[in-house]
Design a protein around this motif. Sequence first.
Motif, short mmCIF file in Angstrom:
data_model
loop_
_atom_site.label_atom_id
_atom_site.label_comp_id
_atom_site.label_asym_id
_atom_site.label_seq_id
_atom_site.Cartn_x
_atom_site.Cartn_y
_atom_site.Cartn_z
N VAL A 212 0.81 -1.22 0.00
CA VAL A 212 0.00 0.00 0.00
C VAL A 212 0.85 1.27 0.00
CG1 VAL A 212 -1.98 -1.09 1.09
CG2 VAL A 212 -0.18 -0.11 2.53
N ASP A 213 2.11 1.17 0.45
CA ASP A 213 2.98 2.35 0.45
C ASP A 213 3.79 2.47 -0.83
OD1 ASP A 213 4.66 0.19 0.85
OD2 ASP A 213 5.99 1.28 2.25
N GLY A 214 3.54 1.58 -1.80
CA GLY A 214 4.24 1.64 -3.08
C GLY A 214 5.50 0.80 -3.16
N THR A 215 5.83 0.07 -2.09
CA THR A 215 7.02 -0.78 -2.09
C THR A 215 6.77 -2.03 -2.93
OG1 THR A 215 7.61 -0.02 0.14
CG2 THR A 215 8.68 -2.02 -0.66
N ASP A 216 7.71 -2.33 -3.83
CA ASP A 216 7.59 -3.52 -4.68
C ASP A 216 8.33 -4.70 -4.06
OD1 ASP A 216 6.14 -2.15 -6.63
OD2 ASP A 216 7.98 -1.43 -7.60
N SER A 217 7.77 -5.89 -4.28
CA SER A 217 8.39 -7.13 -3.81
C SER A 217 8.23 -8.21 -4.88
CB SER A 217 7.75 -7.62 -2.50
OG SER A 217 7.86 -6.65 -1.49
N ASP A 218 9.23 -9.07 -5.02
CA ASP A 218 9.13 -10.28 -5.84
C ASP A 218 8.93 -11.45 -4.89
OD1 ASP A 218 9.44 -8.99 -8.24
OD2 ASP A 218 11.61 -9.25 -8.30
N VAL A 219 7.80 -12.10 -5.00
CA VAL A 219 7.41 -13.12 -4.04
C VAL A 219 7.34 -14.48 -4.73
CG1 VAL A 219 5.63 -13.84 -2.39
CG2 VAL A 219 6.09 -11.39 -2.77
N ASP A 220 7.91 -15.51 -4.09
CA ASP A 220 7.76 -16.89 -4.52
C ASP A 220 6.66 -17.53 -3.68
OD1 ASP A 220 9.80 -16.62 -6.34
OD2 ASP A 220 11.32 -17.52 -5.04
N VAL A 221 5.72 -18.18 -4.33
CA VAL A 221 4.62 -18.86 -3.65
C VAL A 221 4.82 -20.36 -3.83
CG1 VAL A 221 2.12 -19.14 -3.50
CG2 VAL A 221 3.09 -16.91 -4.03
N ARG A 222 5.08 -21.07 -2.73
CA ARG A 222 5.44 -22.48 -2.80
C ARG A 222 4.55 -23.28 -1.85
NH1 ARG A 222 11.33 -21.08 -0.92
NH2 ARG A 222 9.99 -19.71 0.31
N SER A 223 4.25 -24.50 -2.23
CA SER A 223 3.41 -25.34 -1.38
C SER A 223 3.66 -26.81 -1.64
CB SER A 223 1.93 -25.02 -1.57
OG SER A 223 1.50 -25.38 -2.87
N HIS A 224 3.44 -27.60 -0.60
CA HIS A 224 3.35 -29.05 -0.72
C HIS A 224 1.87 -29.39 -0.86
CE1 HIS A 224 7.56 -29.50 0.51
NE2 HIS A 224 7.30 -28.59 1.44
N GLN A 225 1.52 -30.21 -1.84
CA GLN A 225 0.12 -30.54 -2.09
C GLN A 225 -0.07 -32.05 -2.09
OE1 GLN A 225 -0.90 -28.62 -5.80
NE2 GLN A 225 -0.72 -26.56 -4.96
N VAL A 226 -1.07 -32.49 -1.32
CA VAL A 226 -1.46 -33.90 -1.28
C VAL A 226 -2.90 -33.98 -1.78
CG1 VAL A 226 -1.78 -35.96 0.14
CG2 VAL A 226 0.10 -34.37 0.64
N THR A 227 -3.14 -34.76 -2.83
CA THR A 227 -4.45 -34.78 -3.46
C THR A 227 -4.96 -36.21 -3.66
OG1 THR A 227 -3.51 -34.77 -5.69
CG2 THR A 227 -4.01 -32.64 -4.69
N ILE A 228 -6.28 -36.33 -3.73
CA ILE A 228 -6.93 -37.54 -4.21
C ILE A 228 -7.72 -37.16 -5.46
CG2 ILE A 228 -7.06 -38.68 -1.97
CD1 ILE A 228 -9.96 -37.75 -1.76
N GLY A 229 -7.92 -38.11 -6.35
CA GLY A 229 -8.60 -37.77 -7.58
C GLY A 229 -9.20 -38.97 -8.27
N LEU A 230 -9.99 -38.69 -9.29
CA LEU A 230 -10.58 -39.70 -10.15
C LEU A 230 -10.25 -39.36 -11.60
CD1 LEU A 230 -14.14 -40.24 -8.61
CD2 LEU A 230 -12.19 -41.83 -8.52
N ARG A 231 -9.96 -40.42 -12.38
CA ARG A 231 -9.64 -40.24 -13.80
C ARG A 231 -10.55 -41.16 -14.61
NH1 ARG A 231 -4.44 -41.21 -13.48
NH2 ARG A 231 -4.25 -43.23 -14.53
N TYR A 232 -11.25 -40.59 -15.57
CA TYR A 232 -12.17 -41.36 -16.41
C TYR A 232 -11.65 -41.38 -17.83
CZ TYR A 232 -16.39 -42.77 -18.91
OH TYR A 232 -17.29 -43.43 -19.73
N SER A 233 -11.39 -42.58 -18.36
CA SER A 233 -10.86 -42.74 -19.72
C SER A 233 -11.99 -42.97 -20.71
CB SER A 233 -9.89 -43.92 -19.76
OG SER A 233 -8.80 -43.71 -18.88
N PHE A 234 -11.80 -42.45 -21.93
CA PHE A 234 -12.83 -42.65 -22.96
C PHE A 234 -12.18 -42.72 -24.33
CE2 PHE A 234 -12.32 -38.16 -22.11
CZ PHE A 234 -12.26 -37.59 -23.36
#
Length: 234
Positions: A212-234
């Motif tokens: 808000v004061d005009g200061t610039d930053s270069d930010v890295d956004v990193r995460s560990h992700q654990v997922t479950i999913g479904l895959r449908y083939s056709f």
Amino acid sequence: MRPVLLLNIAALGLLGTVLAAQAADIGEPAPIEAAPIVEPSYDWYIAARIGAAFNRDTDFNVLGTNVSNSYDTGWVGSLAVGTQFNLGGLTPRGEIEVGYSQSDVDSHDVAGVGTFDGNAASGKTSVTYGLVNGYIDFLDGPIKPYVGAGIGVGHVKFDNHGVTGVGTVLDDSGTGFAWQVGGGVSYAFTPQMTADLGYRYFNIENVELTSVDGTDSDVDVRSHQVTIGLRYSF
């Protein structure tokens, strides 16, 4: 004696004929058969995934100091469409994935001031991303371990980051290069339906944000992700 002699001569003649036939068979080279050509098969699929996102700390600059943000466990969800290739035992997959993740701020650590947490800290960080992913599946049975990686782009929004007594100090968004790497295991419980449990490390690099004061930053956004999913083939 003469009949016996004639029989012996006939037997020798028959034996010679058999040996000659065998020699002729041995002498003839076996026909060379061309190696079978493995035709690639293409198997399209759609996939949906949901899971937990464990964001690593981010930091930005404002008012002449640095603010480090830690996060509660967030969530991630995505949809993908892809193709599976069968190349004679090797079964790579390629897909396009779009997704969204969100994590609330747990605390802000303001350099030279102290840590603000609970109701004293505000803000959330959300990511909208698109990736082109590649995977390699192993084994031939219904249970298949896999590894994968992807590249793309991510749009990050730092929403209402601030502390009590000061208010919002960062409310901005930016876009950066995104990549992921990970692996998991899938289980095909029908020829068309596959369940998936996966982990990946997800990173968006050098997101340009302005406080808000005009200061610039270069930010890295990193995460560990654990997922479950479904895959449908056709």
